[in-house]
Write an enzyme that holds these catalytic residues in place. Sequence first.
Site, mmCIF file in Angstrom:
data_model
loop_
_atom_site.group_PDB
_atom_site.id
_atom_site.type_symbol
_atom_site.label_atom_id
_atom_site.label_comp_id
_atom_site.label_asym_id
_atom_site.label_seq_id
_atom_site.Cartn_x
_atom_site.Cartn_y
_atom_site.Cartn_z
ATOM 1 N N SER A 50 0.879 -1.176 0.000
ATOM 2 C CA SER A 50 0.000 0.000 0.000
ATOM 3 C C SER A 50 0.909 1.216 0.000
ATOM 4 O O SER A 50 2.098 1.105 0.327
ATOM 5 C CB SER A 50 -0.823 -0.025 1.302
ATOM 6 O OG SER A 50 -1.495 1.184 1.517
ATOM 7 N N TYR A 98 -2.048 -1.016 10.425
ATOM 8 C CA TYR A 98 -1.996 -1.239 8.974
ATOM 9 C C TYR A 98 -0.635 -0.789 8.420
ATOM 10 O O TYR A 98 -0.006 -1.487 7.643
ATOM 11 C CB TYR A 98 -3.146 -0.459 8.328
ATOM 12 C CG TYR A 98 -3.390 -0.751 6.860
ATOM 13 C CD1 TYR A 98 -4.009 -1.925 6.464
ATOM 14 C CD2 TYR A 98 -3.012 0.157 5.876
ATOM 15 C CE1 TYR A 98 -4.255 -2.185 5.122
ATOM 16 C CE2 TYR A 98 -3.254 -0.098 4.532
ATOM 17 C CZ TYR A 98 -3.881 -1.270 4.167
ATOM 18 O OH TYR A 98 -4.116 -1.528 2.827
#
Length: 302
Positions: free
Chosen positions: A148, A161
């Site tokens: 990401s 995350y």
Amino acid sequence: MKNFKGKVAVITGGASGLGREFANVAAGLGMKLVLADVQAKALEQATEELLEGGAEVLSMVCDVSKASHVQELADSAIARFGAVHLVFNNAGVGSGGLVWENSEQDWEWVLGVNLWGVIHGVRVFTRAMLECAQRDSDFEGHIVNTASMAGLLTPPAMGVYNVSKHAVVALTETLHHDLEIVDAPIKASVLCPYYVPTGIAQSHRNRPDDLSREERITASQMAAQMMTERAVDSGKLTAHDVAAMTFEAIRDGQFYIYTHPQALASLAERFEAIVQGRPPADPYAATPQLRDMLKAGIWGRR
Ligand SMILES: NC(=O)c1ccc[n+]([C@@H]2O[C@H](COP(=O)([O-])OP(=O)(O)OC[C@H]3O[C@@H](n4cnc5c(N)ncnc54)[C@H](O)[C@@H]3O)[C@@H](O)[C@H]2O)c1
């Protein structure tokens, strides 16, 4: 890898979002598919659609956080198709909020899927591919790990995350170096999307009962959830666009796959601050509206 026809692609998290679109593009290129996901119903539906389109598909309910599931996935893929050429370690989940407010279960769940899932995928499938290469001197393999932009930046209220995705970037960079050092006929890429409309903001739908949220949801967790939903839903690129870009990048042997090059200015600022020993640069400098929304959400609920 330039030629995909007749080759075998394994896709974790293949039942929805980016994984589902990797499957569509792969099927369009004449690849054989191995789909893995925890969502049995969505997986069944995806499999039916792909079979109707004429693809050869093996699908398995598989929790990537479990080593035995990933090993079984690889063994079944080899048993069915004889080889594995392209692997997408893509399954992922998210959990937000101020980092000290995340529970032990939040960490275990997100790191289990996002990090251990990729660790198992790299360990199991690289070995399987190296064995394929021993049997076939023309073998070419490629592993794409989905990280990401949160694997390169450190946005607030996304600590769990961020940690998982930074680790995926580190793992994939090391995989690249390790494959190069032994001249393996296998390449690696790390996909770093920004916000794309998929099911990621609703990933709690797949949270296992034994890691369910035990503590009361906090103001920062609510604000992070709201901001993520808005940012994901307003993403302009589609999951299909990202899948098409990713295949283009595989064809070109590109390591870092960026879907939103405009986010790279924040990355340059981050590295400049690191090199100069300054405090971390603002990850939301280019999108202050997201920071403001998050801040207002946290303060408004206190
Ligand atoms: N959509 C975005 O904005 C965005 C941005 C950056 C990175 N990503 C990453 O892209 C990847 C794909 O996510 P998406 O956006 O398509 O979301 P999604 O929720 O639509 O798809 C994720 C898939 O992973 C599956 N999954 C969840 N836990 C699993 C487990 N334990 N084992 C196997 N499968 C599991 C889900 O069932 C789902 O089908 C993730 O790694 C995510 O972190 C997404």
